[in-house]
Every structure is written in structure tokens, then in C-alpha cells.
Design a protein around this motif. Structure first.
Motif, PDB file in Angstrom:
ATOM      1  N   UNK A   1     -12.070   8.536 -25.321  1.00 40.82           N
ATOM      2  CA  UNK A   1     -12.095   8.536 -26.703  1.00 40.82           C
ATOM      3  C   UNK A   1     -12.778   7.058 -27.294  1.00 40.82           C
ATOM      4  N   UNK A   2     -13.934   7.293 -28.012  1.00 39.66           N
ATOM      5  CA  UNK A   2     -14.561   6.275 -28.338  1.00 39.66           C
ATOM      6  C   UNK A   2     -14.870   6.397 -29.870  1.00 39.66           C
ATOM      7  N   UNK A   3     -15.481   5.371 -30.623  1.00 41.94           N
ATOM      8  CA  UNK A   3     -16.071   5.327 -32.014  1.00 41.94           C
ATOM      9  C   UNK A   3     -17.366   6.218 -31.937  1.00 41.94           C
ATOM     10  N   UNK A   4     -17.338   7.027 -32.840  1.00 40.87           N
ATOM     11  CA  UNK A   4     -18.501   7.924 -33.148  1.00 40.87           C
ATOM     12  C   UNK A   4     -19.864   7.022 -33.751  1.00 40.87           C
ATOM     13  N   UNK A   5     -20.956   7.366 -33.535  1.00 42.05           N
ATOM     14  CA  UNK A   5     -22.003   6.542 -33.995  1.00 42.05           C
ATOM     15  C   UNK A   5     -23.045   7.589 -34.803  1.00 42.05           C
TER      16      UNK A   5
ATOM     17  N   UNK B   1      -2.689  10.227 -30.847  1.00 47.08           N
ATOM     18  CA  UNK B   1      -2.109   9.095 -30.474  1.00 47.08           C
ATOM     19  C   UNK B   1      -2.918   7.979 -30.750  1.00 47.08           C
ATOM     20  N   UNK B   2      -4.340   8.203 -30.634  1.00 43.62           N
ATOM     21  CA  UNK B   2      -5.396   7.084 -30.617  1.00 43.62           C
ATOM     22  C   UNK B   2      -5.338   6.804 -32.263  1.00 43.62           C
ATOM     23  N   UNK B   3      -5.365   7.672 -33.191  1.00 40.43           N
ATOM     24  CA  UNK B   3      -5.263   7.267 -34.473  1.00 40.43           C
ATOM     25  C   UNK B   3      -4.028   6.591 -34.675  1.00 40.43           C
ATOM     26  N   UNK B   4      -2.987   6.756 -34.311  1.00 40.27           N
ATOM     27  CA  UNK B   4      -1.643   5.792 -34.485  1.00 40.27           C
ATOM     28  C   UNK B   4      -2.051   4.448 -34.140  1.00 40.27           C
ATOM     29  N   UNK B   5      -2.513   4.308 -32.814  1.00 41.15           N
ATOM     30  CA  UNK B   5      -2.965   3.090 -32.227  1.00 41.15           C
ATOM     31  C   UNK B   5      -3.954   2.164 -33.109  1.00 41.15           C
TER      32      UNK B   5
END
Length: 169
Positions: free
Chosen positions: A2-6, A102-106
Motif C-alpha cells: 500500500x502506497x500513495x497514488x500519483x 487499517x492503513x486509513x486509520x494509520x
């Protein structure tokens, strides 16, 4: 992963999101809106504008160099708005959505935001139940569904959003 989209991801994200929410391909998964809405869920123009806004983050879930999931996160005052949680229809129920949540919560914790909020179409009972199992609660608030040339209601049921939230701090 999971990474940030560009901006380079816009075309792949657009195909993924529309395939999961609308049309025949979406019916392979359980999160389809094809029985409620026609038209597109998003456009490349909308996704480009979303990514360019500093308050927005789209997280992408990549496997074998293919984007198979994503989620939109928007910083709004003292909360993080979560939208467009998407998993490729043939990969739903594989844990990808749970990992994105879960990543959204982080992400919210890292920003110091105490809660995540989202809106879900009220007739999407199975989806609402899934979010509740992940700790989200219905706030009792409702919002009108925006009819537009993109989101075209085809259901006989009146559509509206319910607001769900989860406190994380």
C-alpha cells in the motif's frame, strides 16, 4: 503493498474504480452499485483533480505491478473522510479492503485526526454491516444522494447516504 497514488496512476485507478462499482464487471464482486446506479463512478479528470488537492490522499494497493485496490482519504477539519474504498471485483473477500481500512486509520492517526467518517448509500445493507464489523457506527445523520449526469439512479428505492464513523484516537 500500500502506497500513495500519483498522477501516473490515474488511468489504472479510473478503470479499477469504475469496474468495481458499475457495469457487468462489478457484478463479480459483492460491493457493486450496478443495481442502483448507472453512469461512471469517477472520471480521470476527477481523479487528477483529487490527487492534485493537498487535503486528499489516494492510497493504492498494488500486487504484481497491478493496482487491485484503493481508498480516498480527505482531511476535513477534525476528521478524515474515507471514500471510494475499492477492491477489484474478482479479489473481493481476500482481505485487501480490510488492509486499506487499517492503513486509513494509520493515516488518520499520523495526521492527529480523532475519527474517520464516511457516507454509504442507505440501501447497501451488506456493505454497512461489513463496516460495522470493522468498528464503524451509524451516527444517525443522513445526507441526500446527489443526482448528476455521472451518478444516474436507476433504483425504485429513494437513495440517500447514512453517515458512519469510527473514533481512532
Amino acid at each position: 503493498m500500500i502506497t500513495k497514488a500519483t498522477l501516473e496512476d490515474v488511468s489504472a485507478l479510473n478503470k479499477l474504480i469504475n469496474s468495481a462499482y458499475r457495469g457487468e464487471s462489478s457484478k463479480k464482486g459483492w460491493t457493486t452499485e450496478a443495481n442502483l446506479l448507472e453512469g461512471l463512478r469517477t472520471t480521470e479528470k476527477e481523479l487528477t483533480e483529487t490527487i492534485q488537492n493537498q487535503k486528499n490522499t489516494i492510497l493504492k494497493f498494488t500486487e504484481n505491478n497491478r493496482i487491485i485496490g484503493c481508498v480516498l482519504l480527505i482531511e476535513k477539519e477534525n476528521q478524515l473522510y474515507l471514500g471510494m474504498l475499492t477492491v477489484s471485483p474478482e479479489l473481493q473477500n481476500s482481505g485487501v479492503g480490510k488492509q486499506l481500512l487499517q492503513q486509513a486509520e494509520i493515516h488518520a492517526s499520523a495526521l492527529g485526526l480523532p475519527k474517520i467518517v464516511m457516507t454509504v448509500i442507505s440501501v447497501r445493507e451488506e456493505l454497512i454491516a461489513w463496516y460495522k464489523r470493522k468498528g464503524y457506527i451509524a451516527t444517525g445523520a443522513r445526507e441526500p444522494f446527489p443526482a448528476s449526469d455521472v451518478h444516474i439512479p436507476i433504483s425504485n428505492q429513494p437513495l440517500e447516504f447514512i453517515v458512519l464513523e469510527k473514533r481512532i484516537l
